[in-house]
Design a protein around this motif. Sequence first.
Motif, PDB file in Angstrom:
ATOM      1  N   LEU A  83       0.822  -1.209   0.000  1.00  0.00           N
ATOM      2  CA  LEU A  83       0.000   0.000   0.000  1.00  0.00           C
ATOM      3  C   LEU A  83       0.855   1.257   0.000  1.00  0.00           C
ATOM      4  O   LEU A  83       0.502   2.251  -0.647  1.00  0.00           O
ATOM      5  N   SER A  84       1.973   1.247   0.717  1.00  0.00           N
ATOM      6  CA  SER A  84       2.859   2.417   0.756  1.00  0.00           C
ATOM      7  C   SER A  84       3.390   2.743  -0.632  1.00  0.00           C
ATOM      8  O   SER A  84       3.384   3.903  -1.065  1.00  0.00           O
ATOM      9  N   VAL A  85       3.836   1.711  -1.350  1.00  0.00           N
ATOM     10  CA  VAL A  85       4.350   1.920  -2.712  1.00  0.00           C
ATOM     11  C   VAL A  85       3.214   2.320  -3.656  1.00  0.00           C
ATOM     12  O   VAL A  85       3.383   3.195  -4.517  1.00  0.00           O
ATOM     13  N   ALA A  86       2.036   1.695  -3.488  1.00  0.00           N
ATOM     14  CA  ALA A  86       0.902   1.978  -4.386  1.00  0.00           C
ATOM     15  C   ALA A  86       0.450   3.430  -4.287  1.00  0.00           C
ATOM     16  O   ALA A  86       0.261   4.100  -5.310  1.00  0.00           O
ATOM     17  N   VAL A  87       0.270   3.938  -3.068  1.00  0.00           N
ATOM     18  CA  VAL A  87      -0.199   5.324  -2.926  1.00  0.00           C
ATOM     19  C   VAL A  87       0.898   6.311  -3.312  1.00  0.00           C
ATOM     20  O   VAL A  87       0.620   7.374  -3.885  1.00  0.00           O
ATOM     21  N   PHE A  88       2.153   5.981  -3.026  1.00  0.00           N
ATOM     22  CA  PHE A  88       3.263   6.856  -3.425  1.00  0.00           C
ATOM     23  C   PHE A  88       3.305   6.991  -4.945  1.00  0.00           C
ATOM     24  O   PHE A  88       3.393   8.100  -5.484  1.00  0.00           O
ATOM     25  N   ASN A  89       3.236   5.864  -5.653  1.00  0.00           N
ATOM     26  CA  ASN A  89       3.266   5.896  -7.117  1.00  0.00           C
ATOM     27  C   ASN A  89       2.042   6.595  -7.684  1.00  0.00           C
ATOM     28  O   ASN A  89       2.122   7.278  -8.717  1.00  0.00           O
ATOM     29  N   HIS A  90       0.887   6.419  -7.025  1.00  0.00           N
ATOM     30  CA  HIS A  90      -0.346   7.044  -7.515  1.00  0.00           C
ATOM     31  C   HIS A  90      -0.228   8.569  -7.502  1.00  0.00           C
ATOM     32  O   HIS A  90      -0.526   9.231  -8.503  1.00  0.00           O
ATOM     33  N   TYR A  91       0.199   9.116  -6.370  1.00  0.00           N
ATOM     34  CA  TYR A  91       0.272  10.584  -6.279  1.00  0.00           C
ATOM     35  C   TYR A  91       1.492  11.143  -6.988  1.00  0.00           C
ATOM     36  O   TYR A  91       1.472  12.294  -7.442  1.00  0.00           O
ATOM     37  N   LYS A  92       2.535  10.343  -7.139  1.00  0.00           N
ATOM     38  CA  LYS A  92       3.669  10.757  -7.978  1.00  0.00           C
ATOM     39  C   LYS A  92       3.219  10.864  -9.427  1.00  0.00           C
ATOM     40  O   LYS A  92       3.624  11.785 -10.152  1.00  0.00           O
ATOM     41  N   LEU A 116       4.691  10.916 -22.100  1.00  0.00           N
ATOM     42  CA  LEU A 116       4.247   9.638 -21.557  1.00  0.00           C
ATOM     43  C   LEU A 116       3.278   9.875 -20.408  1.00  0.00           C
ATOM     44  O   LEU A 116       3.628  10.451 -19.386  1.00  0.00           O
ATOM     45  N   GLU A 117       2.036   9.452 -20.599  1.00  0.00           N
ATOM     46  CA  GLU A 117       1.022   9.576 -19.555  1.00  0.00           C
ATOM     47  C   GLU A 117       1.053   8.331 -18.667  1.00  0.00           C
ATOM     48  O   GLU A 117       0.988   7.204 -19.160  1.00  0.00           O
ATOM     49  N   LEU A 118       1.176   8.541 -17.377  1.00  0.00           N
ATOM     50  CA  LEU A 118       1.200   7.421 -16.434  1.00  0.00           C
ATOM     51  C   LEU A 118      -0.228   7.078 -16.012  1.00  0.00           C
ATOM     52  O   LEU A 118      -0.999   7.966 -15.665  1.00  0.00           O
ATOM     53  N   GLU A 119      -0.572   5.804 -16.044  1.00  0.00           N
ATOM     54  CA  GLU A 119      -1.920   5.362 -15.691  1.00  0.00           C
ATOM     55  C   GLU A 119      -1.946   4.838 -14.261  1.00  0.00           C
ATOM     56  O   GLU A 119      -0.951   4.315 -13.760  1.00  0.00           O
ATOM     57  N   LYS A 120      -3.111   4.966 -13.617  1.00  0.00           N
ATOM     58  CA  LYS A 120      -3.213   4.563 -12.212  1.00  0.00           C
ATOM     59  C   LYS A 120      -3.416   3.060 -12.076  1.00  0.00           C
ATOM     60  O   LYS A 120      -3.884   2.385 -12.999  1.00  0.00           O
ATOM     61  N   SER A 121      -3.038   2.553 -10.910  1.00  0.00           N
ATOM     62  CA  SER A 121      -3.227   1.140 -10.578  1.00  0.00           C
ATOM     63  C   SER A 121      -4.019   1.047  -9.283  1.00  0.00           C
ATOM     64  O   SER A 121      -3.522   1.430  -8.215  1.00  0.00           O
ATOM     65  N   ASN A 122      -5.255   0.573  -9.376  1.00  0.00           N
ATOM     66  CA  ASN A 122      -6.077   0.395  -8.185  1.00  0.00           C
ATOM     67  C   ASN A 122      -5.652  -0.868  -7.432  1.00  0.00           C
ATOM     68  O   ASN A 122      -4.941  -1.713  -7.962  1.00  0.00           O
ATOM     69  N   VAL A 123      -6.112  -0.996  -6.196  1.00  0.00           N
ATOM     70  CA  VAL A 123      -5.609  -2.041  -5.301  1.00  0.00           C
ATOM     71  C   VAL A 123      -6.760  -2.930  -4.826  1.00  0.00           C
ATOM     72  O   VAL A 123      -7.859  -2.451  -4.554  1.00  0.00           O
ATOM     73  N   LEU A 124      -6.478  -4.226  -4.711  1.00  0.00           N
ATOM     74  CA  LEU A 124      -7.409  -5.188  -4.123  1.00  0.00           C
ATOM     75  C   LEU A 124      -6.755  -5.794  -2.882  1.00  0.00           C
ATOM     76  O   LEU A 124      -5.659  -6.349  -2.959  1.00  0.00           O
ATOM     77  N   MET A 125      -7.425  -5.677  -1.723  1.00  0.00           N
ATOM     78  CA  MET A 125      -6.931  -6.267  -0.479  1.00  0.00           C
ATOM     79  C   MET A 125      -7.798  -7.460  -0.103  1.00  0.00           C
ATOM     80  O   MET A 125      -9.023  -7.357  -0.078  1.00  0.00           O
ATOM     81  N   ILE A 126      -7.138  -8.571   0.179  1.00  0.00           N
ATOM     82  CA  ILE A 126      -7.840  -9.808   0.552  1.00  0.00           C
ATOM     83  C   ILE A 126      -7.405 -10.182   1.970  1.00  0.00           C
ATOM     84  O   ILE A 126      -6.210 -10.349   2.230  1.00  0.00           O
ATOM     85  N   GLY A 127      -8.351 -10.281   2.865  1.00  0.00           N
ATOM     86  CA  GLY A 127      -7.999 -10.620   4.236  1.00  0.00           C
ATOM     87  C   GLY A 127      -9.228 -10.844   5.091  1.00  0.00           C
ATOM     88  O   GLY A 127     -10.308 -10.326   4.794  1.00  0.00           O
ATOM     89  N   PRO A 128      -9.093 -11.594   6.178  1.00  0.00           N
ATOM     90  CA  PRO A 128     -10.244 -11.910   7.041  1.00  0.00           C
ATOM     91  C   PRO A 128     -10.768 -10.684   7.767  1.00  0.00           C
ATOM     92  O   PRO A 128     -10.086  -9.648   7.859  1.00  0.00           O
ATOM     93  N   THR A 129     -11.975 -10.781   8.302  1.00  0.00           N
ATOM     94  CA  THR A 129     -12.566  -9.663   9.033  1.00  0.00           C
ATOM     95  C   THR A 129     -11.728  -9.328  10.263  1.00  0.00           C
ATOM     96  O   THR A 129     -11.193 -10.215  10.930  1.00  0.00           O
TER      97      THR A 129
END
Length: 427
Positions: A83-92, A116-129
């Motif tokens: 998640l840290s890398v994903a949000v950093f790359n998203h806002y960068k 070069l236009e950078l496209e976003k990558s959404n995230v899927l989190m899988i985990g128990p309640t």
Amino acid sequence: MKDVEMCTCTFCSRPQKAVKKLIASPNGDAFICDDCIKICGDIIKEENNKVKKFKDLVLPSPKEIKAILDNYVIGQEQAKKVLSVAVFNHYKRINHNYHNKLNSNKKSKEEIQNILELEKSNVLMIGPTGSGKTLLVKTLAKILDVPFACADATTLTEAGYVGEDVENVLLKLIQNAEYDIEKAQRGIIYIDEIDKLARKSENRSLTRDVGGEGVQQALLKIIESTIASVPPQGGRKHPHQEMLQIDTTNILFICGGAFVGLDDIIHKRVSSSAIGFNANIKNSKEKAKVDYARDVQPDDLIKFGLIPEFVGRLPIITGLDDLDEKALQRILVEPKNSLIKQYKQMFKIDGFEIEFDDSAIEYVSKKAMDLKTGARGIRTIMETRMLELMFDLPDPNVYQKIVITRDFIENGSEPILIKKEEKAEAV
């Protein structure tokens, strides 16, 4: 040149007598009053503030983001890194594309075509309640100081059916951004219980699945990028309602769910069927633990019930682990907003110190494991056990400290009260 006394403001049409000052253009064909000048100045100032606000979006490094997450979320090391890398790359990416757009006026057509236009990558989190999915995303939004909205996928339906339109997810983000559309367009949306939208089978049903596959279809364009029309007061859209327009290109979507049964699909795919006397047949109880970030394939999610188009819009996948007893003990004590610290603050307001001994903390975490609801089980147990004590507090003029023991949590016996003279007694 016209007589100024007979002229009117070109913008608001008010005559010279109705305004303080009327200024003529160099050729004398147009006029503008002092009020319109002020309005124009305010518009320019607002636009400049928006640009400045965008430039001031300072990004911590992924290591710095994870270090802050460590203060709030116990365990889940891999998920925090992802998640840290994903949000950093998203806002960068947002900053990069913004500056390219800003400098496009200074470039030739050939240079603009090669940008070069950078496209976003959404995230899927899988985990128990109770494993910390929602807490992780909330903390990320707080770190980056961007608007955040949390939605429950189970309430969404196709347009025209009882339930909520998918656009209402965007409305929550706009409301949290105080109706600042520019700010909302750089926010984060977390859609929980996304696994509940799964189709009942891989084959298309003859009847409409308005709360499952239908919602997945409706979410496709919003999650990728579109100009969405959002009802300002929520509810269903109708032709005569004025809409808010929001561009979802720079909104980061993070989806989460327990995905109960997905591990069985993965094991079925990776286990090879063997025949013969030397076949190595493993007992089902000896299944290896699934690392969702490494092991899950798009086909597994499709077999689970997500449509291929929806899976393709969530390229980053991470898994959260089940919390063990030691992790639950740490969750009780270590985070900045841990439950023990919250109780200490609440009792401090009433003039008491409160202390939880180690045996009490161990017992709470053990009971929470039995509930199988993760970190949520901790709060359930604590709220139940602390109810009577908070209802019938001792006299703060006599007692200064309350010690919570295992006997108090387990059997409901009285806590240890310490008087202001530092004499302990059981009440």
